[in-house]
Design a protein around this motif. Structure first.
Motif, mmCIF file in Angstrom:
data_model
loop_
_atom_site.group_PDB
_atom_site.id
_atom_site.type_symbol
_atom_site.label_atom_id
_atom_site.label_comp_id
_atom_site.label_asym_id
_atom_site.label_seq_id
_atom_site.Cartn_x
_atom_site.Cartn_y
_atom_site.Cartn_z
ATOM 1 N N ALA A 118 2.854 13.507 -56.739
ATOM 2 C CA ALA A 118 2.946 13.473 -55.278
ATOM 3 C C ALA A 118 3.805 12.312 -54.787
ATOM 4 O O ALA A 118 4.558 12.460 -53.819
ATOM 5 N N LEU A 119 3.714 11.166 -55.453
ATOM 6 C CA LEU A 119 4.471 9.996 -54.992
ATOM 7 C C LEU A 119 5.959 10.125 -55.298
ATOM 8 O O LEU A 119 6.754 9.297 -54.843
ATOM 9 N N ASP A 120 6.356 11.159 -56.030
ATOM 10 C CA ASP A 120 7.769 11.502 -56.169
ATOM 11 C C ASP A 120 8.178 12.563 -55.149
ATOM 12 O O ASP A 120 9.294 12.530 -54.617
ATOM 13 N N ILE A 121 7.282 13.504 -54.890
ATOM 14 C CA ILE A 121 7.589 14.618 -53.992
ATOM 15 C C ILE A 121 7.580 14.190 -52.526
ATOM 16 O O ILE A 121 8.420 14.633 -51.730
ATOM 17 N N LEU A 122 6.659 13.328 -52.141
ATOM 18 C CA LEU A 122 6.547 12.927 -50.737
ATOM 19 C C LEU A 122 7.819 12.251 -50.213
ATOM 20 O O LEU A 122 8.282 12.575 -49.116
ATOM 21 N N PRO A 123 8.433 11.325 -50.966
ATOM 22 C CA PRO A 123 9.699 10.765 -50.489
ATOM 23 C C PRO A 123 10.789 11.826 -50.343
ATOM 24 O O PRO A 123 11.623 11.747 -49.434
ATOM 25 N N ASP A 124 10.780 12.831 -51.220
ATOM 26 C CA ASP A 124 11.759 13.913 -51.113
ATOM 27 C C ASP A 124 11.568 14.702 -49.829
ATOM 28 O O ASP A 124 12.539 15.141 -49.203
ATOM 29 N N LEU A 125 10.311 14.917 -49.435
ATOM 30 C CA LEU A 125 10.054 15.607 -48.167
ATOM 31 C C LEU A 125 10.660 14.833 -46.997
ATOM 32 O O LEU A 125 11.222 15.424 -46.067
ATOM 33 N N ALA A 126 10.529 13.511 -47.057
ATOM 34 C CA ALA A 126 11.096 12.682 -45.995
ATOM 35 C C ALA A 126 12.625 12.750 -45.996
ATOM 36 O O ALA A 126 13.263 12.855 -44.945
ATOM 37 N N LYS A 127 13.230 12.722 -47.195
ATOM 38 C CA LYS A 127 14.691 12.724 -47.301
ATOM 39 C C LYS A 127 15.297 14.034 -46.829
ATOM 40 O O LYS A 127 16.409 14.057 -46.308
#
Length: 234
Positions: A118-127
């Protein structure tokens, strides 16, 4: 009061208010296939998430921790036409099992499953410029909950709601000396929430079929510059 009585009361309310159909019942049994304890939300807790999404009129929901898809079904069924649930699961086998349950429940078309940390995917959602979420449900790796909360806040709109499960941990959260990573994570989470001026939050202790635990409900406050002025004297 005993676990037997808590479970009996939950069983009574499930009978009269639960609204569980075969698709939900199958998802609720996902832990058996993995030889795990029953770690999903209870029927009444799932219904609570559904009602919170309805009250919020949520069109976009983020879930961190899919497991077997039980809570995902409750949340997805609260979405209006065109609504979307993004749900994140680290364990691929859990996500694959959840996909089958979501399809059986008839909600797969409104669910975007993401598999990975999740801590890799969540920043991608923001980007990628995801539209802000109206409701976030966090029920995943407990030591990382403070960081999940940070991203939930980042990815949600003012007025959005964040729900965090398993924050009491059988009362262990009150012990500042408990070395357990989950307990320490939940204490850090509460300290973070207490210091965060952008939210108003409370934690509720619960008992029931899943034992003694609780959840935190946080509302993201509007920006001070956007808040209406208090009415003055007439």
């Amino acid at each position: 009061m005993t676990q037997h009585q808590w479970s009996a009361v939950d069983g009574y309310f499930d009978t009269v208010l639960g609204d569980e159909d075969p698709a939900l019942a199958a998802a609720a049994q996902a832990h058996i296939g993995f030889d795990l304890p029953d770690i999903g939300v209870s029927r009444s807790q799932g219904k609570l998430l559904h009602l919170l999404a309805l009250v919020q009129r949520a069109e976009r929901i983020l879930e961190i921790g899919t497991f077997g898809g039980y809570s995902s079904i409750w949340l997805a069924r609260a979405l209006p036409p065109g609504g979307r649930l993004v749900t994140i699961e680290w364990e691929r086998s859990f996500a694959e099992t959840a996909a089958g349950h979501l399809a059986r429940a008839g909600v797969a078309d409104r669910v975007d499953q993401r598999v990975g940390r999740a801590l890799d995917i969540l920043p991608d959602l923001a980007k990628t410029g995801e539209q802000p979420f109206d409701l976030v449900f966090i029920d995943a790796n407990k030591p990382d909950t403070p960081e999940y909360f940070d991203w939930a806040l980042e990815l949600s709109r003012p007025g959005g709601v964040i729900v965090v499960d398993n924050v009491v941990l059988g009362g262990a959260v009150a012990d500042a000396d408990d070395p357990d990573g989950g307990v320490r994570g939940m204490r850090r989470f509460h300290e973070k929430v207490a210091a965060e001026p952008r939210v108003s939050a409370t934690t509720i202790q619960t008992v029931g079929a899943k034992g003694y635990d609780g959840f935190t409900l946080a509302v993201i406050l509007p920006d001070p510059d956007d808040r209406p002025e208090a009415p003055g004297p007439r």
